[in-house]
Scaffold this motif. Structure first.
Motif, PDB file in Angstrom:
ATOM      1  N   UNK A 121       0.656  -1.348  -0.144  1.00  0.00           N
ATOM      2  CA  UNK A 121      -0.036  -0.136   0.124  1.00  0.00           C
ATOM      3  C   UNK A 121       0.822   1.206   0.060  1.00  0.00           C
ATOM      4  N   UNK A 122       0.682   2.073  -1.026  1.00  0.00           N
ATOM      5  CA  UNK A 122       1.713   3.275  -1.001  1.00  0.00           C
ATOM      6  C   UNK A 122       1.063   4.297  -0.138  1.00  0.00           C
ATOM      7  N   UNK A 123       2.087   4.908   0.619  1.00  0.00           N
ATOM      8  CA  UNK A 123       1.650   5.890   1.779  1.00  0.00           C
ATOM      9  C   UNK A 123       2.231   7.222   1.416  1.00  0.00           C
ATOM     10  N   UNK A 124       1.590   8.190   2.069  1.00  0.00           N
ATOM     11  CA  UNK A 124       1.965   9.817   1.864  1.00  0.00           C
ATOM     12  C   UNK A 124       3.218  10.068   2.709  1.00  0.00           C
ATOM     13  N   UNK A 125       3.612  11.075   2.372  1.00  0.00           N
ATOM     14  CA  UNK A 125       4.926  11.590   3.000  1.00  0.00           C
ATOM     15  C   UNK A 125       5.044  12.928   2.741  1.00  0.00           C
ATOM     16  N   UNK A 126       5.849  13.784   3.419  1.00  0.00           N
ATOM     17  CA  UNK A 126       6.372  15.111   3.069  1.00  0.00           C
ATOM     18  C   UNK A 126       7.813  15.109   3.549  1.00  0.00           C
ATOM     19  N   UNK A 127       8.414  15.519   2.620  1.00  0.00           N
ATOM     20  CA  UNK A 127      10.214  15.450   2.521  1.00  0.00           C
ATOM     21  C   UNK A 127      10.497  16.856   3.072  1.00  0.00           C
ATOM     22  N   UNK A 128      10.119  17.039   4.496  1.00  0.00           N
ATOM     23  CA  UNK A 128      10.426  18.180   4.973  1.00  0.00           C
ATOM     24  C   UNK A 128       9.277  19.252   5.173  1.00  0.00           C
ATOM     25  N   UNK A 129       9.543  20.379   5.862  1.00  0.00           N
ATOM     26  CA  UNK A 129       8.422  21.332   6.175  1.00  0.00           C
ATOM     27  C   UNK A 129       8.791  22.769   5.315  1.00  0.00           C
ATOM     28  N   UNK A 130       7.666  23.478   5.345  1.00  0.00           N
ATOM     29  CA  UNK A 130       7.872  24.792   4.515  1.00  0.00           C
ATOM     30  C   UNK A 130       8.465  24.827   3.122  1.00  0.00           C
ATOM     31  N   UNK A 131       9.473  25.520   2.716  1.00  0.00           N
ATOM     32  CA  UNK A 131       9.736  25.270   1.295  1.00  0.00           C
ATOM     33  C   UNK A 131      10.153  24.165   0.953  1.00  0.00           C
ATOM     34  N   UNK A 132      10.849  23.242   1.741  1.00  0.00           N
ATOM     35  CA  UNK A 132      11.388  22.064   1.449  1.00  0.00           C
ATOM     36  C   UNK A 132      10.306  21.160   0.633  1.00  0.00           C
ATOM     37  N   UNK A 133       9.002  21.077   1.266  1.00  0.00           N
ATOM     38  CA  UNK A 133       8.015  20.145   0.516  1.00  0.00           C
ATOM     39  C   UNK A 133       7.939  20.398  -0.876  1.00  0.00           C
ATOM     40  N   UNK A 158      10.182  11.133   5.097  1.00  0.00           N
ATOM     41  CA  UNK A 158       9.160  12.112   5.501  1.00  0.00           C
ATOM     42  C   UNK A 158       9.518  12.487   7.181  1.00  0.00           C
ATOM     43  N   UNK A 159       8.958  13.710   7.090  1.00  0.00           N
ATOM     44  CA  UNK A 159       8.806  14.183   8.643  1.00  0.00           C
ATOM     45  C   UNK A 159       7.743  13.835   9.320  1.00  0.00           C
ATOM     46  N   UNK A 160       7.635  14.068  10.645  1.00  0.00           N
ATOM     47  CA  UNK A 160       6.155  13.836  11.425  1.00  0.00           C
ATOM     48  C   UNK A 160       5.350  14.776  10.863  1.00  0.00           C
ATOM     49  N   UNK A 161       4.217  14.282  10.534  1.00  0.00           N
ATOM     50  CA  UNK A 161       2.944  15.227  10.321  1.00  0.00           C
ATOM     51  C   UNK A 161       1.696  14.557  10.118  1.00  0.00           C
ATOM     52  N   UNK A 162       0.659  15.283  10.141  1.00  0.00           N
ATOM     53  CA  UNK A 162      -0.765  14.780   9.944  1.00  0.00           C
ATOM     54  C   UNK A 162      -0.839  13.515   9.218  1.00  0.00           C
ATOM     55  N   UNK A 163      -0.136  13.359   7.823  1.00  0.00           N
ATOM     56  CA  UNK A 163      -0.183  12.177   6.939  1.00  0.00           C
ATOM     57  C   UNK A 163       0.357  11.140   7.612  1.00  0.00           C
ATOM     58  N   UNK A 202       7.072  11.507  18.494  1.00  0.00           N
ATOM     59  CA  UNK A 202       5.837  11.408  18.091  1.00  0.00           C
ATOM     60  C   UNK A 202       5.258  10.037  17.354  1.00  0.00           C
ATOM     61  N   UNK A 203       6.138   9.453  16.541  1.00  0.00           N
ATOM     62  CA  UNK A 203       5.669   8.274  16.093  1.00  0.00           C
ATOM     63  C   UNK A 203       5.505   7.050  17.323  1.00  0.00           C
ATOM     64  N   UNK A 204       6.361   6.974  18.101  1.00  0.00           N
ATOM     65  CA  UNK A 204       6.088   6.230  19.160  1.00  0.00           C
ATOM     66  C   UNK A 204       4.850   6.449  19.945  1.00  0.00           C
ATOM     67  N   UNK A 205       4.451   7.860  20.253  1.00  0.00           N
ATOM     68  CA  UNK A 205       3.521   8.190  20.868  1.00  0.00           C
ATOM     69  C   UNK A 205       2.096   7.841  19.929  1.00  0.00           C
ATOM     70  N   UNK A 206       2.243   7.839  18.851  1.00  0.00           N
ATOM     71  CA  UNK A 206       1.009   7.304  17.999  1.00  0.00           C
ATOM     72  C   UNK A 206       0.890   6.253  18.051  1.00  0.00           C
ATOM     73  N   UNK A 207       2.008   5.059  18.134  1.00  0.00           N
ATOM     74  CA  UNK A 207       1.927   3.663  18.079  1.00  0.00           C
ATOM     75  C   UNK A 207       2.945   2.925  19.291  1.00  0.00           C
ATOM     76  N   UNK A 208       2.315   3.287  20.351  1.00  0.00           N
ATOM     77  CA  UNK A 208       3.338   3.022  21.539  1.00  0.00           C
ATOM     78  C   UNK A 208       3.682   1.256  21.814  1.00  0.00           C
ATOM     79  N   UNK A 209       2.969   0.707  20.971  1.00  0.00           N
ATOM     80  CA  UNK A 209       3.183  -0.897  21.086  1.00  0.00           C
ATOM     81  C   UNK A 209       3.984  -1.273  19.814  1.00  0.00           C
ATOM     82  N   UNK A 210       4.435  -0.362  19.034  1.00  0.00           N
ATOM     83  CA  UNK A 210       5.101  -0.873  17.856  1.00  0.00           C
ATOM     84  C   UNK A 210       6.556  -0.829  18.009  1.00  0.00           C
ATOM     85  N   UNK A 211       7.131  -1.471  17.463  1.00  0.00           N
ATOM     86  CA  UNK A 211       8.415  -1.785  17.205  1.00  0.00           C
ATOM     87  C   UNK A 211       9.033  -0.506  16.319  1.00  0.00           C
TER      88      UNK A 211
END
Length: 254
Positions: A121-133, A158-163, A202-211
């Motif tokens: 399954x292809x997933x979304x991502x953003x390669x930075x923030x602001x002008x980098x995207x 990707x950085x951490x963001x809503x996606x 933030x990834x850990x907080x979103x999925x605290x049981x995940x490796x």
């Protein structure tokens, strides 16, 4: 599943009996000029491969290229990979380029891609923030699913963001691979272009049981987060048992 860190974002994933090569950067140490405006002015990659190219590409069933930046898809990979190998890319633009590179079996990943019984399954991502995207263009990740395996989410550049939160909420992965080097360019003030230590938290907080497996570290001249610094951070935050920070050549069976 088995995850073998090669170098940078290059990993080998063995999943449901198939072997995937991800984002191959296969040149020897110092083969390419440094990325400009970076903290280190050293040629890339910064280290040699931990094993021979022959051993890396042996018995590979498919290649997944999340995007075409040089540290994910380099000239050496284009030269040594069999032109008939199954190659998954993120969009038509990347498909056209890889076909121009001579590859004959290119497929664009979607939400419904299936390879040998494995859902990709292809997933979304953003390669930075602001002008980098906009500057760095489209990127992707991939979720692996199979009835005999845990769900694996490879987030890509990707950085951490809503996606990323949305992908975790949707797929509930048991294993998450994140590109973790906090790579950045010194002339811009938009921060890292891939995850830094706070993003990983933030990834850990979103999925605290995940490796969480942290790759894309200390390999190219714009890296900004060392393995040692990250290890100390996650230890201080109390989630070190959920985090793996492989050395080049290190593998995990999960």
């Amino acid at each position: 599943m088995k995850i073998n860190q090669i170098r940078n974002a290059t990993i080998v994933v063995e999943y449901a009996g198939k072997k995937f090569l991800i984002d191959p950067m296969l040149a020897g140490k110092g083969a390419y000029p440094p990325f400009p405006h970076s903290p280190l002015q050293e040629n890339n990659p910064l280290h040699n491969l931990p094993m021979s190219i022959e051993d890396i590409i042996k018995d590979i069933d498919a290649v997944i290229v999340t995007h075409l930046h040089e540290d994910h898809w380099d000239d050496t990979a284009k030269e040594v990979l069999p032109k008939e190998i199954k190659l998954f890319v993120q969009n038509e633009e990347d498909a056209e380029q890889t076909r121009n590179d001579g590859f004959l079996n290119v497929e664009i990943m979607t939400n419904e891609t299936v390879f040998e019984g494995i859902q990709l399954i292809k997933t979304q991502g953003e390669h930075g923030r602001g002008e980098y995207v906009k500057l760095l263009g489209h990127v992707s990740g991939v979720v692996f699913k199979h009835q005999d395996e845990k769900t694996l989410y490879l987030a890509g550049d990707t950085v951490w963001y809503r996606g990323v939160q949305e992908e975790i909420d949707m797929h509930k992965p048991a294993v998450i691979i994140v590109n973790s080097g906090a790579n950045q360019f010194v002339e811009l003030e938009s921060g890292p272009i891939i995850m830094d230590k706070e993003d990983i938290y933030e990834v850990h907080k979103a999925a605290p049981e995940a490796t969480i497996i942290c790759v894309h570290m200390e390999a190219v001249n714009h890296w900004g987060l060392s393995r040692e610094t990250l290890k100390n951070f996650v230890k201080d935050k109390g989630f070190l048992p959920q985090v793996l920070i492989p050395a080049d050549g290190e593998a995990y069976s999960i």
